[in-house]
Design a protein around this motif. Structure first.
Motif, PDB file in Angstrom:
ATOM      1  N   ARG A  82       0.831  -1.204   0.000  1.00  0.00           N
ATOM      2  CA  ARG A  82       0.000   0.000   0.000  1.00  0.00           C
ATOM      3  C   ARG A  82       0.873   1.264   0.000  1.00  0.00           C
ATOM      4  N   SER A 113       0.887   3.931  -3.123  1.00  0.00           N
ATOM      5  CA  SER A 113       0.143   5.178  -2.938  1.00  0.00           C
ATOM      6  C   SER A 113       0.990   6.388  -3.310  1.00  0.00           C
ATOM      7  N   ARG A 164       0.342   9.465  -2.692  1.00  0.00           N
ATOM      8  CA  ARG A 164       0.330  10.355  -1.552  1.00  0.00           C
ATOM      9  C   ARG A 164       1.542  10.093  -0.648  1.00  0.00           C
TER      10      ARG A 164
END
Ligand SMILES: Nc1ncnc2c1ncn2[C@@H]1O[C@H](COP(=O)(O)OP(=O)(O)OP(=O)(O)O)[C@@H](O)[C@H]1O
Ligand SMILES: [Mg+2]
Lengths: 263, 349
Positions: free
Chosen positions: A54, A58, A60
């Motif tokens: 993850r 991601s 972000r």
């Protein structure tokens, strides 16, 4: 003689407890990061690498990590250069105000970071510098430079000052003496100082919160935000990675120092 | 390497530290090619003087002239003076060859020329073939030679050495003294050498400046200092001496406690009489002249024996060669103490 052994046992027990106390939080996070359930859980009910996946998937998180890295690299270069030169001046210089100057230069270490952050915020806001990577670099350099000064100055105080006099007598200017003699003398300490400067910036959260604004979000700041708004288990994976990075960098600095001593 | 010596002049050279004068107005003229030693007890200002010449310590007052022009305002790297430090100050992170090449590199010399010079310098100090090693891989004596080669390779006219042999054992020190004398003769470089070992100073130097409390107490050749000291300090510092306070009147030296001896002094007045122990002659009690005394102590020293003889309230030391000593009194024996006229030295007060 059990009466003589008892104090030793108590001592060992106490030391063991201290170590557990120091290491336990890290262990909890590391174990939790391999958790397979979709929420934070300890001990994990099932195992997986999903939070690591993850993190890397991601944008972000990835962007935050990249910004942290970029800021930390610039801060490392700037604070190592400034701190090393300042340490040379402090240790080898002849000024009468040496003690006062040293106290002044390392003062950012004793000023609470939050005070520094608020101060810098009010200083940089009118210049429209907050919310930028430049502001972060500035703030982190102020905090990291004293660390470099302390480490390099300690090494310089132990090093042999007559080498520099010898270099001067042999025709080296002050700058060339610094470059060819002083810096190589304390190179391991400069390396260690650079490692600490890097980690100081890479882990820093208070200045990042105050000076980063909405646009310049470093990894620690992103983590802090994610703690506040949702409890995202990705945090545990990132924390584990940060711990590994820090450990590797400090171990490398330590090894380089040992190798230098042995050569 | 054929360096030509430079002439060094110190003019009223002074260094004051808060509450003390480390060097107190020194005047000194050192000829080109001379080997001059600054000798003196700890704290007498030897290192401070040397550091002012090298440019590391700014003088409070006075001037330093090298070959006639003032160098007091020059940075150390522009003075072109070789310096050998007590701990050698070799760069540990560089090879021996790089250490010796350093001053040439700083002067922008081309690589091939540097290599040739380094080779020659290594040969000069008898270390050919060791250029690839690191300083810590050499013995102390070899490190000393490297320091010497490095300070000489750029052919300075002046070489400063601050107790360079202090860390060596006796045998090695003697070897290096010999080596240093050879190099000095070969290169003709002017050397200012600092030591607090008087024997070293006597062996090596053309002239010695004996320092005391920031001043030069006496300047002269080894014989001058040994045989004609100008003060009690010099007499006591250089070698062993018998010192008697007294007066000279009409060719006779007398002390308050009754010693009386003829001396070759020109002027009358209060004086200090100095007599080197090896100049003292002991004669049997039956001798007609000399001072009556009693042997109080006797120390066998191999080629000589040292006698302590009580003469009145004073105790004189006699150092008598064992090879041809016809008269060997025992402890407690009554003897006569004498010396050849002129062997004593009269120091006016
Ligand atoms: N930086 C300094 N600050 C204050 N006093 C100093 C300083 N450097 C030297 N001194 C003093 O100056 C005097 C002369 O010192 P110097 O080092 O020249 O002596 P020296 O003759 O070389 O002695 P040594 O044989 O012990 O090396 C000493 O009393 C010393 O304490
Ligand atoms: Mg000294």
């Amino acid at each position: 003689m059990p009466s003589a052994r008892l104090p030793r046992i108590v001592l060992w027990l106490f030391c063991g407890l201290v170590i557990v106390f120091l290491v336990a939080p890290i262990l909890v996070i590391v174990i939790a990061s391999f958790n397979g359930t979709p929420f934070l859980q300890f001990p994990p009910a099932s195992w997986s690498l999903r939070w690591y996946v993850r993190f890397f998937a991601s944008e972000r998180w990835y962007e935050a990590a990249l910004l942290s890295l970029r800021v930390a690299v610039v801060v490392t270069i700037a604070s190592t250069a400034l701190g090393t030169l300042a340490a040379i001046g402090l240790v080898r210089g002849r000024t009468r105000f040496r003690a006062a100057l040293e106290l002044f230069l390392v003062s950012p270490m004793v000023v609470p970071v939050i005070v520094m952050a608020v101060g810098l915020y009010f200083l940089l806001a009118p210049l429209r510098l907050t919310g930028s990577a430049a502001a972060l670099v500035l703030g982190h350099t102020i905090v990291a430079t004293p660390i470099v000064i302390v480490i390099v100055a300690a090494a310089l105080r132990l090093s042999d000052g007559s080498l520099e006099l010898a270099a001067r007598s042999l025709g080296a200017t002050w700058w060339r003496t610094v470059r060819y003699v002083t810096v190589p003398q304390v190179a391991p300490a400069i390396g260690a100082a650079a490692a600490f400067a890097f980690l100081t910036s890479f882990d820093e959260v208070v200045l990042a919160v105050f000076l980063g604004g909405p646009d310049a979000t470093t990894l620690p700041k992103r983590m802090w935000e994610s703690m506040r708004f949702e409890i995202d288990p990705t945090l545990t994976a990132i924390s584990t990675l940060l711990t590994v990075v820090a450990t590797v960098i400090l171990a490398a600095a330590q090894l380089a120092r040992r190798a230098e001593e042995r050569s | 390497m054929a360096a030509k010596g430079g002439a060094l002049v110190l003019r009223r050279l002074t260094k004051h530290y808060p509450n003390m004068a480390a060097v107190d107005g020194i005047d000194l003229e050192i000829a080109a090619g001379e080997f001059l030693t600054l000798l003196g007890p700890s704290g007498s200002g030897k290192t401070t003087t040397l550091m002012m010449v090298a440019g590391f310590t700014p003088p409070t007052a006075g001037d330093v002239l090298l070959d006639g022009s003032s160098i007091a305002g020059l940075a150390p790297e522009r003075r072109n003076i070789g310096v050998v430090f007590q701990n050698y100050a070799l760069f540990p992170h560089m090879s021996i060859a790089d250490n010796i090449a350093f001053p040439l590199k700083m002067r922008g010399m081309a690589r091939p020329a540097i290599a040739a010079k380094v080779e020659a310098a290594l040969g000069l100090v008898q270390l050919s073939g060791l250029g690839g090693r690191r300083p810590r891989q050499l013995s102390v004596g070899q490190q000393q030679r490297v320091a010497l080669a490095r300070a000489l390779v750029f052919e300075p006219g002046l070489l400063l050495m601050d107790e360079p042999l202090g860390a060596l054992d006796k045998k090695l020190r003697e070897d290096m003294q010999f080596e240093l004398k050879r190099l000095h003769g070969e290169l003709g470089v002017t050397i200012v050498y600092v030591t607090h070992d008087q024997e070293e100073a006597l062996t090596l130097s053309d002239r010695i400046a004996l320092m005391n409390a920031g001043r030069i107490e006496q300047l002269g050749r080894a014989e001058d200092l040994y045989e004609r000291p100008v003060s009690r300090f010099v007499a006591e510092f250089i070698g062993e001496s018998n010192l008697l306070d007294g007066r000279v009147e009409a060719g006779w030296f007398t002390t308050p406690d009754g010693i009386r001896a003829p001396v070759a002094a020109r002027a009358d007045g209060a004086v200090l009489l100095m007599l080197r122990p090896e100049k003292v002659v002991l004669a049997p009690e039956s001798a007609t002249d000399g001072l009556a005394g009693t042997v109080s102590e006797l120390v066998y020293g191999g080629d000589f024996t040292r006698y302590r003889v009580a003469v009145g309230a004073a105790t004189l030391t006699a150092k008598i060669a064992n090879s041809r000593a016809p008269f060997r009194p025992a402890v407690g024996a009554s003897v006569r103490v004498l010396w050849h006229p002129g062997d004593e030295c009269i120091i006016p007060k």
